[in-house]
Design an enzyme around this catalytic site. Structure first.
Site, PDB file in Angstrom:
ATOM      1  CG  HIS A 170      -1.685  -1.235   1.447  1.00 56.93           C
ATOM      2  ND1 HIS A 170      -2.918  -1.505   0.897  1.00 56.93           N
ATOM      3  CD2 HIS A 170      -1.342  -2.340   2.160  1.00 56.93           C
ATOM      4  CE1 HIS A 170      -3.312  -2.723   1.273  1.00 56.93           C
ATOM      5  NE2 HIS A 170      -2.367  -3.250   2.040  1.00 56.93           N
ATOM      6  CB  SER A 291      12.593  23.172 -14.331  1.00 55.30           C
ATOM      7  OG  SER A 291      11.813  24.341 -14.440  1.00 55.30           O
ATOM      8  CE  LYS A 297      10.585  20.618 -11.216  1.00 58.21           C
ATOM      9  NZ  LYS A 297       9.312  20.101 -10.795  1.00 58.21           N
ATOM     10  CD  GLU A 304       8.038  12.779 -15.211  1.00 58.98           C
ATOM     11  OE1 GLU A 304       7.050  13.393 -14.798  1.00 58.98           O
ATOM     12  OE2 GLU A 304       9.095  13.348 -15.539  1.00 58.98           O
TER      13      GLU A 304
END
Ligand code: ARG
Length: 472
Positions: A170, A291, A297, A304
């Site tokens: 979980h 970024s 970043k 992804e």
């Protein structure tokens, strides 16, 4: 060379020069575009030439085409292949597909004798053969890529056979595991994926060539010979099925879907692990991006995209399933739409495998951070309960309850379980003794899980050794 065009049978107006005999007019401009597969099926030109060479060699051997003509055609096909290699395949929409573009190119090279190549075959068995050859090669490519990914996983797992991290259910800290064990879970998934591709390859390896349009042919062809020449195990057994079967493409897509689903899960773990709150991994510069406005970043874009591409690959699979659904025997033109989804899926899949391999190889695992989180989540609570069962003779349910109170005490005091003083533990249950501290550390916990397939470092090392033996 264009002067040789005169060798091609005369055609009326704009009707197709290959099949336009009974057509008075040419197709509408839209028809020409919707009908053409050359923009994408030119990708199978090597398979098309190989199939034609096997076919014409057989025609020559069987005396269906004179031996000299068969040789002329074979040499002509070699010359066409040289042109394609050098200049690419011409995209002549009027000629529809790779089969007719190639026959036309052959006619330009050798004249009317080119017209003998298409004896005792049809584009229906030709396209099925070409596509099977293409998918077979694609499977071999995928298998090599997945083997490399497995090697990367094995190497990193070996390096981290003792590195403790929280194991989750979980996405809650559950029990400590080792990073090596976690990575080997993906190795096991990919082993199953490779098995699925192996099965698909074995099943597809029967040659449709010679099924002709749908019913077979009256010419005395030798299907065993063409099958063998193209590396198939033998010919397909039913001519109708041969030209209408696209199971091999669907099996490629389903296996690719399932594997990309696995890769998307690993990618997602990398995304989570690379987030600041987790901080389990830093992805190398090669596999991250910055970024444009937030200088701090470092985004896990490759992970992804692996995650995202899985959805697109699945879309290709469902697309072809829909195309094939409800088609009557035998060939229907719908089936021309079989190639774009397979080509697209294969390209995306190849990228995801390569990107995932690169990320696994180059990731820096933050093992101190993993260990700290494993220690902070009361992940050894089960070990305390097991100790109460084993050493103090409590029934597991009661041990679970006692342990719950110990966790609460640790939480209230803001310490780890193994930092609770013995008096505190004994106040909860006086059957607890000094020996309990032997099981409360995360290292003791993982070392104790020695059951076959468990996370103990010695078991993980055995699993790695077994996998290396199997991979050869
Ligand atoms: N371009 C077609 C395809 O890719 C080749 C087969 C055409 N056969 C036919 N009977 N029109 O499926």
């Amino acid at each position: 060379m264009t002067s040789r065009r005169s060798a091609i049978p005369e055609r009326k107006a704009d009707s197709n020069q290959m099949w336009g005999g009974r057509f008075a007019e040419g197709p509408s401009a839209v028809m020409r575009v919707i009908n053409a597969s050359i923009p994408f099926d030119k990708r199978m030109w090597r398979q098309d030439i190989a199939g034609s060479k096997a076919h014409v060699a057989m025609l020559g051997k069987q005396g269906i085409v004179a031996a000299g003509d068969a040789q002329t055609i074979a040499d002509g096909l070699d010359a066409v292949a040289v042109d394609y290699e050098r200049d690419g395949v011409p995209e002549d929409l009027a000629l529809e597909d790779i089969h007719m573009v190639t026959e036309n190119a052959l006619a330009e090279k050798i004249g009317a004798v080119a017209g003998r190549l298409h004896t005792a075959r049809s584009r229906n068995d030709q396209v099925a053969t070409d596509f099977k050859l293409w998918v077979r090669a694609a499977i071999d490519e995928v298998d090599a890529g997945l083997a490399a990914l497995q090697t990367a996983l094995l190497d990193r797992a070996e390096e981290h056979a003792d590195s403790v991290m929280p194991g989750f259910t979980h996405l809650q800290s559950a029990q400590p595991v080792t990073l090596g064990h976690h990575l080997m879970a993906y190795h096991a998934m990919i082993a199953r994926d490779r098995g699925r591709f192996r099965d698909a390859r074995a099943r597809l390896n029967q040659c449709p060539l010679g099924a002709a349009a749908l019913a077979g042919t009256g010419f005395p062809i030798d299907r065993e010979a063409t099958a063998a020449a193209l590396g198939f195990d033998g010919p397909t057994t039913n001519s109708l099925d041969s030209v209408s079967d696209r199971d091999f493409a669907l099996e490629y897509l389903t296996a690719a879907t399932q594997c990309s689903l696995h890769l998307s899960r690993l990618a997602e773990e990398f995304v989570i692990w690379a987030s600041q709150p987790f901080g389990f991994v830093s992805l190398s510069d090669q596999w991250s991006t910055g970024s444009s406005i937030m200088p701090q970043k470092r985004n896990p874009d490759a992970a992804e995209l692996v995650r995202g591409h899985a959805g697109r690959i699945m879309g290709c699979m469902t697309g072809l399933m829909m195309t094939m659904k409800g088609l009557p025997l035998a060939y229907s033109k719908d089936m021309q739409d079989d190639k774009p989804p397979v080509f697209e899926a294969h390209d995306l899949f190849g990228l995801t495998i390569a990107a995932m391999t690169g990320m696994v190889e180059s990731a820096t695992f933050r093992t101190e951070r993993m260990r700290a989180l494993a220690e902070s989540g009361f992940a050894t609570a089960t070990d305390l309960a097991d100790w109460l069962v084993r050493e103090a003779g409590l029934p597991f349910r009661e041990a679970h309850h006692v342990t719950g109170r110990a966790v609460k005490a640790a939480e209230d005091a803001g310490v780890r379980l193994d930092q609770l003083p013995l008096e505190t533990l004994r106040a909860i249950d006086d059957r607890i003794g000094e020996g309990v501290y032997d099981v409360l550390s995360v290292d003791a916990s993982v070392n104790s899980r020695r059951s076959f397939g468990g996370t103990a470092p010695e078991r993980v090392r055995e699993a790695i050794a077994a996998a290396r033996r199997e991979n050869g």
